[in-house]
Design a protein around this motif. Structure first.
Motif, PDB file in Angstrom:
ATOM      1  N   GLN A   1       0.846  -1.216   0.055  1.00 42.61           N
ATOM      2  CA  GLN A   1      -0.058  -0.034  -0.235  1.00 42.61           C
ATOM      3  C   GLN A   1       0.699   1.347  -0.044  1.00 42.61           C
ATOM      4  OE1 GLN A   1      -3.370  -0.161  -0.509  1.00 42.61           O
ATOM      5  NE2 GLN A   1      -2.803  -2.154  -0.714  1.00 42.61           N
ATOM      6  N   SER A   2       2.029   1.028   0.286  1.00 46.17           N
ATOM      7  CA  SER A   2       3.002   2.207   0.342  1.00 46.17           C
ATOM      8  C   SER A   2       4.299   2.106  -0.243  1.00 46.17           C
ATOM      9  CB  SER A   2       3.345   2.626   1.788  1.00 46.17           C
ATOM     10  OG  SER A   2       1.950   2.895   2.330  1.00 46.17           O
ATOM     11  N   ILE A   3       4.881   2.855  -0.914  1.00 50.29           N
ATOM     12  CA  ILE A   3       6.086   2.818  -1.761  1.00 50.29           C
ATOM     13  C   ILE A   3       7.067   3.974  -1.110  1.00 50.29           C
ATOM     14  CG2 ILE A   3       7.383   3.281  -3.828  1.00 50.29           C
ATOM     15  CD1 ILE A   3       5.481   0.957  -3.888  1.00 50.29           C
TER      16      ILE A   3
ATOM     17  N   VAL B   1       7.542   8.725   1.632  1.00 50.10           N
ATOM     18  CA  VAL B   1       6.507   7.522   1.483  1.00 50.10           C
ATOM     19  C   VAL B   1       5.139   8.226   0.673  1.00 50.10           C
ATOM     20  CG1 VAL B   1       5.013   5.855   2.701  1.00 50.10           C
ATOM     21  CG2 VAL B   1       7.144   6.483   3.853  1.00 50.10           C
ATOM     22  N   LEU B   2       4.993   7.230  -0.412  1.00 51.56           N
ATOM     23  CA  LEU B   2       4.066   7.483  -1.114  1.00 51.56           C
ATOM     24  C   LEU B   2       2.735   6.522  -1.021  1.00 51.56           C
ATOM     25  CD1 LEU B   2       2.917   8.792  -4.029  1.00 51.56           C
ATOM     26  CD2 LEU B   2       3.787   6.549  -5.267  1.00 51.56           C
ATOM     27  N   GLN B   3       1.679   7.132  -0.656  1.00 54.30           N
ATOM     28  CA  GLN B   3       0.520   6.080  -0.605  1.00 54.30           C
ATOM     29  C   GLN B   3      -0.097   5.637  -1.975  1.00 54.30           C
ATOM     30  OE1 GLN B   3      -0.183   5.038   2.586  1.00 54.30           O
ATOM     31  NE2 GLN B   3       1.527   6.211   3.029  1.00 54.30           N
ATOM     32  N   VAL B   4      -0.116   4.385  -2.429  1.00 52.23           N
ATOM     33  CA  VAL B   4      -0.352   3.944  -3.429  1.00 52.23           C
ATOM     34  C   VAL B   4      -2.084   4.433  -3.987  1.00 52.23           C
ATOM     35  CG1 VAL B   4      -0.965   1.646  -5.063  1.00 52.23           C
ATOM     36  CG2 VAL B   4       1.244   2.075  -3.607  1.00 52.23           C
ATOM     37  N   ALA B   5      -3.077   4.191  -2.934  1.00 47.91           N
ATOM     38  CA  ALA B   5      -4.248   4.391  -3.385  1.00 47.91           C
ATOM     39  C   ALA B   5      -4.563   6.078  -3.609  1.00 47.91           C
ATOM     40  CB  ALA B   5      -5.127   4.253  -1.856  1.00 47.91           C
ATOM     41  N   SER B   6      -4.055   6.776  -2.962  1.00 51.47           N
ATOM     42  CA  SER B   6      -4.206   8.229  -3.174  1.00 51.47           C
ATOM     43  C   SER B   6      -2.986   8.930  -3.854  1.00 51.47           C
ATOM     44  CB  SER B   6      -3.952   9.087  -1.763  1.00 51.47           C
ATOM     45  OG  SER B   6      -2.972   9.120  -1.132  1.00 51.47           O
TER      46      SER B   6
END
Length: 189
Positions: free
Chosen positions: A98-100, A117-122
């Motif tokens: 869910q995070s990168i 940290v990138l939130q994949v969903a948003s």
């Protein structure tokens, strides 16, 4: 790779005679490349080995696209496009996918690093750590529970030495570990 768990191939980054990078499946018995997906430049695998991540740069627009591939179906989904990852060097997917975590370089010669940290969903990214120049991130991984990010840094000036760190995934105080083993370029948890 087979669904039965009996490995017959490995997946890795390959480069053809034409110089084009690809994601390749290599038969472990023969060494033959049995499948190639051109222009999928491998940046990282998911912890479970089911997904591969690629960051593709567009030098004209100075942007980058982050994509994920399901290795079983070979379906590819773009999960981010923008300028933030254009000058990246490392990425790592959280255990739940869910995070990168990624490094965004900054400074006059892109010598310092901002760990985000990138939130994949948003598609939203949060800064969790910033290095001082001229230090960059050399390796990046998540803890098995997804609560911490472990990373090593490389000191280009030689003043501080190469170091190993961890930080809460949501940001906070970074912890430096006393190691004396030199540059760490790969981390697996």
């Amino acid at each position: 790779i087979t669904g039965s768990g009996n490995a017959t191939a490995l997946v890795t980054s390959v480069r053809g005679k034409d110089g084009v990078s690809a994601l390749g499946w290599i038969d472990i018995r023969t060494g033959e490349v049995i499948r190639r997906i051109p222009r999928f430049v491998l940046s990282a695998f998911s912890n479970d080995g089911a997904h591969a991540y690629s960051v593709t740069r567009d030098p004209t627009a100075r942007t980058a696209a982050l994509s994920v591939m399901d290795l079983e179906t070979q379906g590819v989904q773009e999960i981010y496009r923008g300028a933030a990852m254009y000058a990246y060097s490392r990425i790592a997917a959280s255990p739940d996918g869910q995070s990168i975590a990624y490094e965004e370089r900054t400074g006059p010669k892109r010598q310092a690093a901002i760990l985000k940290v990138l939130q994949v969903a948003s598609g939203e990214a949060k800064e969790v750590h910033r290095t001082q120049e001229p230090i960059t991130v050399a390796a990046l991984a998540w803890s098995a529970d997804g609560k911490r990010i472990i990373f090593s840094t490389q000191d280009w000036s030689g003043d501080r030495g190469d170091q190993l760190w961890s930080i809460p995934a949501g940001g906070g105080q970074a912890v430096r570990y006393d190691t004396n083993i030199g540059l760490i370029t790969q981390i697996a948890v």
